[in-house]
Scaffold this active site. Structure first.
Site, short mmCIF file in Angstrom:
data_model
loop_
_atom_site.label_atom_id
_atom_site.label_comp_id
_atom_site.label_asym_id
_atom_site.label_seq_id
_atom_site.Cartn_x
_atom_site.Cartn_y
_atom_site.Cartn_z
N GLN A 129 1.19 20.19 18.74
CA GLN A 129 1.20 21.17 17.65
C GLN A 129 1.35 20.40 16.34
O GLN A 129 2.43 19.86 16.07
CB GLN A 129 2.40 22.08 17.91
CG GLN A 129 2.59 23.23 17.00
CD GLN A 129 3.87 23.99 17.39
OE1 GLN A 129 4.35 23.90 18.52
NE2 GLN A 129 4.42 24.71 16.46
N SER A 132 3.89 20.24 10.83
CA SER A 132 4.74 19.63 9.79
C SER A 132 4.04 18.45 9.12
O SER A 132 3.26 17.72 9.75
CB SER A 132 6.05 19.14 10.41
OG SER A 132 6.70 20.18 11.07
N SER A 164 5.41 16.60 18.52
CA SER A 164 5.88 16.35 19.89
C SER A 164 4.68 16.07 20.79
O SER A 164 3.67 16.78 20.72
CB SER A 164 6.61 17.58 20.44
OG SER A 164 7.72 17.88 19.65
N GLU A 247 7.58 30.76 20.54
CA GLU A 247 8.40 29.54 20.57
C GLU A 247 9.88 29.91 20.49
O GLU A 247 10.72 29.35 21.19
CB GLU A 247 8.00 28.62 19.41
CG GLU A 247 8.86 27.36 19.35
CD GLU A 247 8.31 26.32 18.39
OE1 GLU A 247 7.16 26.44 17.95
OE2 GLU A 247 9.06 25.37 18.11
C1 LIG Z 1 12.51 17.07 18.20
C2 LIG Z 1 11.59 17.63 17.17
C3 LIG Z 1 10.33 18.04 17.56
C4 LIG Z 1 9.44 18.53 16.61
N1 LIG Z 1 8.18 18.86 17.03
C5 LIG Z 1 7.26 19.26 16.11
C6 LIG Z 1 5.92 19.52 16.51
O1 LIG Z 1 5.56 19.41 17.69
N2 LIG Z 1 5.03 19.88 15.56
C7 LIG Z 1 5.38 20.01 14.24
O2 LIG Z 1 4.52 20.37 13.45
N3 LIG Z 1 6.65 19.76 13.82
C8 LIG Z 1 7.59 19.39 14.73
N4 LIG Z 1 8.88 19.11 14.33
C9 LIG Z 1 9.20 19.18 12.92
C10 LIG Z 1 10.09 20.37 12.54
O3 LIG Z 1 9.37 21.57 12.59
C11 LIG Z 1 10.67 20.07 11.17
O4 LIG Z 1 11.51 18.94 11.30
C12 LIG Z 1 11.48 21.24 10.63
O5 LIG Z 1 10.65 22.32 10.32
C13 LIG Z 1 12.26 20.84 9.35
O6 LIG Z 1 11.40 20.27 8.42
P1 LIG Z 1 11.71 18.83 7.77
O7 LIG Z 1 12.00 17.87 8.87
O8 LIG Z 1 10.59 18.49 6.85
O9 LIG Z 1 13.05 19.01 6.96
P2 LIG Z 1 13.21 19.65 5.51
O10 LIG Z 1 12.39 20.88 5.41
O11 LIG Z 1 12.97 18.56 4.50
O12 LIG Z 1 14.72 20.03 5.53
C14 LIG Z 1 15.75 19.06 5.38
C15 LIG Z 1 17.08 19.80 5.38
O13 LIG Z 1 17.14 20.68 4.25
C16 LIG Z 1 17.39 22.02 4.67
N5 LIG Z 1 16.62 22.96 3.87
C17 LIG Z 1 15.31 22.87 3.52
N6 LIG Z 1 14.95 23.95 2.82
C18 LIG Z 1 16.05 24.75 2.70
C19 LIG Z 1 16.31 26.03 2.10
N7 LIG Z 1 15.34 26.71 1.48
N8 LIG Z 1 17.55 26.55 2.24
C20 LIG Z 1 18.53 25.89 2.89
N9 LIG Z 1 18.35 24.66 3.47
C21 LIG Z 1 17.12 24.11 3.39
C22 LIG Z 1 16.91 22.07 6.10
O14 LIG Z 1 17.55 23.08 6.83
C23 LIG Z 1 17.28 20.68 6.61
O15 LIG Z 1 18.63 20.65 6.99
C24 LIG Z 1 9.80 18.63 15.26
C25 LIG Z 1 11.09 18.24 14.87
C26 LIG Z 1 11.97 17.73 15.81
C27 LIG Z 1 13.34 17.30 15.36
#
Ligand SMILES: Cc1cc2nc3c(=O)[nH]c(=O)nc-3n(C[C@H](O)[C@H](O)[C@H](O)COP(=O)(O)OP(=O)(O)OC[C@H]3O[C@@H](n4cnc5c(N)ncnc54)[C@H](O)[C@@H]3O)c2cc1C
Length: 386
Positions: A129, A132, A164, A247
């Protein structure tokens, strides 16, 4: 082929499934834990289990017949996931991908589901998928990966991260921008991308547990045929929201079954010390009971064709809390060298995954914001100084 049929009723299905599981104990014995060594090793070991479940019909119930299934609604799938955990066995990890992407393909791209779903269920294919991006995780609507339409289809350029199974998948469900950057969530489309196409580079990311769970994907002038489009051009956001409810609902249901099994493992591991930890174990049990009850309601709604709405964020929060509750208790209470001992490798791997459970599929802070504003109707947070 099993003789159980959804029309026979839930009790009969559970009875026949239980009898099948008990009768196949010798074949299932190798599947009491996920192989903690590598994603590739896990996939290899679990492909055998996936084939067995598919050949005997169990993973085909609950999917439409024209897509390789045997019919019946999604609660038939939920029964399988639950009973595997109740008997102390793993569910192949790829079935999580099936539940995230399969219902969406059936709803929005039936020909793709007809061509691929059975191969995924049987373990012959892996999918990933690609949503991100480095600057578009929580704020997914700002994604920049671009799909430009021309006479032959679409040309994709851009980057994805945290995918993933990206390095072992043959197909990727990709979100890309087909409108202007300002069009935000209205200018996004979804595609089914063949990962062997020229112009795709995959770089695995090593996770803290030592496994290459995640990948970065780079797309340089990747040509997609028109039939790669899932749903309508520009309607990818709605498709993604439909997918997310599966999901958050059915994947969480799969995990609750596994977490109940992990709680059983913990109690067995504690042996005669379990009584002294009754309060802590009781708290863990309550965390899982609330997760289970909430997910059961969601899965039943999804199976009836309803859309649960923003309250499904509660399922996601309870899943993260449940994962951490069980695994943290095991790490703290079991008398083992959790940091180093080879026997504890399964718990270690679960520990790192439990940390990620409050991030993947939408971070816990975001879910709390959705619940506050869209379920409870609270006003947006106003920060002082602005
Ligand atoms: C094990 C794992 C598997 C994954 N698998 C996939 C996958 O298969 N495909 C895919 O596309 N993605 C995948 N992801 C990505 C996942 O969807 C993102 O990590 C997640 O959506 C958070 O985005 P980010 O990492 O960019 O963090 P950010 O969006 O940068 O957030 C960083 C921190 O800031 C906080 N934050 C951000 N915005 C706000 C707000 N408006 N209010 C309050 N707090 C906020 C967040 O909660 C977080 O704590 C995976 C992630 C992990 C850890």
């Amino acid at each position: 082929m099993s003789t159980a049929a959804p029309s026979a009723g839930r009790t009969e299905l559970v009875e026949q499934l239980d009898a099948w599981i008990t009768g196949h104990a010798d074949l299932l014995e190798a599947h009491r834990e996920h192989d903690p060594r590598s994603v590739e090793q896990t996939a290899e070991n679990e492909r055998e289990l996936q084939r067995l479940l598919f050949e005997d019909g169990w993973t085909r119930w609950g999917w439409p017949e024209d897509c390789g299934g045997l019919g019946g609604d999604a609660t038939n799938r939920a029964v399988l996931y639950d009973r595997m955990g109740a008997h102390g066995y793993v569910l192949p990890e790829l079935l999580g991908v099936v539940e995230t992407l399969g219902p969406m393909l059936i709803e929005f791209a039936r020909p793709i589901a007809q061509a691929h779903l059975a191969a995924l269920l049987r373990g012959d294919e892996m999918w990933c998928q690609g949503f991100s991006e480095p600057n578009a995780g929580s704020d997914l609507a700002s994604l920049r990966c671009k799909a430009t339409q021309d006479d032959d289809g679409f040309v994709v350029n851009g980057q994805k991260i945290w995918v993933s199974l990206g390095h072992v998948a043959q197909w990727c469900v990709l979100l890309a921008r087909t409108g202007s950057q300002e069009s935000a969530h209205r200018g996004i489309s979804m595609f089914m991308v063949d990962m062997s196409l020229p112009g795709i580079e995959v770089r695995p990311i090593r996770y803290a547990n030592g496994r290459n769970e995640l990948s970065e994907l780079f797309f340089s002038d990747v040509r997609l045929p028109p039939e790669a489009l899932i749903g309508e051009a520009g309607a990818g956001w709605n498709v993604a929201m439909y997918l997310l409810q599966w999901e958050r609902g059915m994947y969480a249901w799969q995990r609750q079954a596994w977490l109940h099994k992990r709680l059983d493992d913990l109690v067995v591991g504690l042996g005669s010390d379990a009584g002294a930890q009754a309060d802590r174990l009781g708290d863990v049990y309550l965390d899982l009971a609330s997760l289970r009850a909430t997910c059961a309601r969601t899965v039943a709604a999804l199976a009836r064709g309803e859309s649960p709405g923003p309250e499904i964020s509660v399922d996601k929060l309870l899943l993260g809390a449940g994962e951490q509750s069980v695994i943290d208790a095991a790490i703290e209470l079991l008398d083992a060298d959790m940091a180093l001992s080879p026997e504890a490798a399964g718990w270690r791997s679960d520990y790192f995954y439990a940390r990620a459970a409050t991030i993947y599929g939408g971070a816990a802070e975001i879910q709390r914001g959705i619940i506050a504003q869209r379920v409870l109707g609270l006003p947006r947070e106003v920060r002082s100084g602005r």
